[in-house]
Scaffold this motif. Structure first.
Motif, short mmCIF file in Angstrom:
data_model
loop_
_atom_site.label_atom_id
_atom_site.label_comp_id
_atom_site.label_asym_id
_atom_site.label_seq_id
_atom_site.Cartn_x
_atom_site.Cartn_y
_atom_site.Cartn_z
N MET A 255 53.52 10.99 -7.58
CA MET A 255 53.46 9.56 -7.31
C MET A 255 52.23 8.93 -7.96
O MET A 255 52.29 7.81 -8.48
CB MET A 255 53.43 9.33 -5.79
CG MET A 255 54.73 9.68 -5.07
SD MET A 255 54.58 9.61 -3.27
CE MET A 255 54.17 7.89 -3.03
N LEU A 256 51.10 9.67 -7.91
CA LEU A 256 49.89 9.15 -8.53
C LEU A 256 50.06 9.05 -10.04
O LEU A 256 49.61 8.07 -10.66
CB LEU A 256 48.70 10.04 -8.17
CG LEU A 256 48.24 10.00 -6.70
CD1 LEU A 256 47.19 11.05 -6.45
CD2 LEU A 256 47.71 8.61 -6.36
N LYS A 257 50.70 10.04 -10.64
CA LYS A 257 50.93 9.99 -12.08
C LYS A 257 51.83 8.82 -12.44
O LYS A 257 51.63 8.14 -13.46
CB LYS A 257 51.55 11.30 -12.55
CG LYS A 257 50.58 12.49 -12.50
CD LYS A 257 51.27 13.78 -12.93
CE LYS A 257 50.30 14.95 -12.86
NZ LYS A 257 50.95 16.24 -13.23
N ALA A 258 52.83 8.56 -11.59
CA ALA A 258 53.71 7.43 -11.83
C ALA A 258 52.93 6.12 -11.73
O ALA A 258 53.16 5.18 -12.50
CB ALA A 258 54.86 7.43 -10.82
N ALA A 259 51.97 6.07 -10.82
CA ALA A 259 51.14 4.87 -10.67
C ALA A 259 50.30 4.64 -11.92
O ALA A 259 50.13 3.50 -12.38
CB ALA A 259 50.24 5.01 -9.44
N VAL A 260 49.79 5.73 -12.51
CA VAL A 260 49.01 5.62 -13.74
C VAL A 260 49.88 5.07 -14.86
O VAL A 260 49.46 4.19 -15.63
CB VAL A 260 48.42 6.99 -14.14
CG1 VAL A 260 47.80 6.91 -15.53
CG2 VAL A 260 47.38 7.43 -13.12
N GLU B 256 44.93 1.71 -11.71
CA GLU B 256 43.74 2.53 -11.89
C GLU B 256 43.62 3.53 -10.74
O GLU B 256 43.47 3.14 -9.59
CB GLU B 256 42.50 1.64 -11.96
CG GLU B 256 42.44 0.76 -13.21
CD GLU B 256 41.12 0.03 -13.33
OE1 GLU B 256 40.20 0.35 -12.52
OE2 GLU B 256 40.99 -0.83 -14.20
N ILE B 257 43.72 4.80 -11.06
CA ILE B 257 43.62 5.87 -10.07
C ILE B 257 42.38 6.70 -10.39
O ILE B 257 42.19 7.12 -11.53
CB ILE B 257 44.87 6.77 -10.10
CG1 ILE B 257 46.14 5.94 -9.90
CG2 ILE B 257 44.77 7.87 -9.05
CD1 ILE B 257 46.23 5.26 -8.57
N PRO B 258 41.51 6.95 -9.41
CA PRO B 258 40.33 7.80 -9.66
C PRO B 258 40.77 9.16 -10.19
O PRO B 258 41.70 9.77 -9.64
CB PRO B 258 39.68 7.93 -8.27
CG PRO B 258 40.16 6.73 -7.52
CD PRO B 258 41.54 6.45 -8.03
N PRO B 259 40.17 9.65 -11.26
CA PRO B 259 40.57 10.93 -11.85
C PRO B 259 40.58 12.07 -10.84
O PRO B 259 41.43 12.96 -10.90
CB PRO B 259 39.52 11.16 -12.94
CG PRO B 259 39.05 9.79 -13.30
CD PRO B 259 39.08 9.01 -12.02
N ALA B 260 39.65 12.05 -9.88
CA ALA B 260 39.58 13.14 -8.91
C ALA B 260 40.85 13.23 -8.07
O ALA B 260 41.25 14.31 -7.62
CB ALA B 260 38.37 12.95 -8.00
N ALA B 261 41.53 12.08 -7.88
CA ALA B 261 42.73 12.08 -7.05
C ALA B 261 43.86 12.86 -7.72
O ALA B 261 44.77 13.34 -7.03
CB ALA B 261 43.18 10.65 -6.78
N LEU B 262 43.81 12.98 -9.06
CA LEU B 262 44.89 13.65 -9.78
C LEU B 262 44.72 15.16 -9.83
O LEU B 262 45.65 15.87 -10.21
CB LEU B 262 44.97 13.10 -11.21
CG LEU B 262 45.29 11.61 -11.33
CD1 LEU B 262 45.22 11.19 -12.79
CD2 LEU B 262 46.67 11.32 -10.77
#
Length: 268
Positions: free
Chosen positions: A1-6, A11-17
């Motif tokens: 889901m986070l990758k889809a948001a990117v 903007e997603i903090p890199p640490a979240a990925l």
């Protein structure tokens, strides 16, 4: 889901990925040993028609709980010897019908209703939160052969002529004491009564799960050298890897396989 948001430009903090996900819980479901199955069969003979039907539908047809609960007599073709599996019975939550102004919980709201997608073919059972809807996947719609033992018991249930007390409700095979459709919780209660009479438990000490009847069905199909494509069709799996998760070879199976290999070597 986070990758889809990117990909969508957020903007997603890199640490979240790179955060590791939680460990996958261990599944201890196994096939029920054959000698134990025999004890369960015998115990079910001394229980109600419905309890016996649950045992037979699980071990001899490999049905899921919702498929058992949702089975109606118009889906049983004894002349052709098949069960038509295309629906399941599930329980949906209650929703407010008063825009949450009654001050009560959704379940006790005087205008409560079941938020089921009726436009997709789901049918709400009157006076309950039970919903009759399609099976899990397109491959789940299937015809399952009715073996002699199951056919004999279904005929007994028909002869008992247990009319449903719920007007306008399809004639379900499994019924509660008041004549209504049997939800999955009530089904579990009957299953545990059979297990208690059979005096058997899972090796871990817990009760056998109803779904382990389905695991046993698939495992026994494998032991009879049934082709994987036939097994997938009979149990309604969409992929072969799903079926593999239901197969539980025993040490006896391993010994038999090793003996066949050795026999092949030494006969050459």
């Amino acid at each position: 889901m986070l990758k889809a948001a990117v990909l969508e430009g957020l903007e997603i903090p890199p640490a979240a990925l790179i955060v590791q996900g939680p460990p996958v819980p261990t599944n201890d479901r196994i096939a029920i040993p054959i000698d134990t199955v025999g004890r369960i069969f015998e115990a079910s003979k001394r229980e109600s028609h419905d309890a016996r039907a649950i045992v037979l539908l699980g071990f001899l047809a490999g049905l899921r709980r919702g498929e058992m609960s949702g089975l109606t007599w118009d889906r049983i073709d004894l002349d052709r010897g098949v069960l038509v599996i295309d629906r399941q019975l599930t329980r949906f939550g209650w929703s407010h019908g008063c825009d949450d102004t009654c001050g009560r919980t959704p379940r006790s709201c005087p205008k409560r209703w079941v938020a089921a997608p009726t436009h997709l073919g789901y049918e709400v059972i009157p006076r309950s939160s039970l919903v009759l809807g399609p099976v899990k996947t397109a491959r789940g719609r299937r015809e399952v052969p009715i073996v002699d033992e199951l056919a004999e018991h279904l005929l007994k249930m028909q002869a008992a002529d247990r009319p449903s007390s719920w007007d306008g409700v399809p004639r379900f095979v499994l019924l509660t004491a008041i004549g209504g459709p049997m939800g999955q919780h009530s089904l579990d209660v009957l299953w545990k009564q059979v297990l208690q009479r059979a005096e058997t438990k899972h090796p871990s000490g817990r009760s056998w799960n109803t779904h382990e009847m389905r695991h046993t069905f698939v495992t026994e199909l494998m032991r009879t050298n049934t082709h994987s494509s036939i097994i997938e069709t009979m149990v309604g799996h969409a992929e072969e890897r799903s079926t593999r998760g239901y197969i539980h070879p025993s040490s006896i199976d391993a010994r038999s396989a090793a003996d066949r290999v050795a026999s092949g070597f030494f006969q050459r």
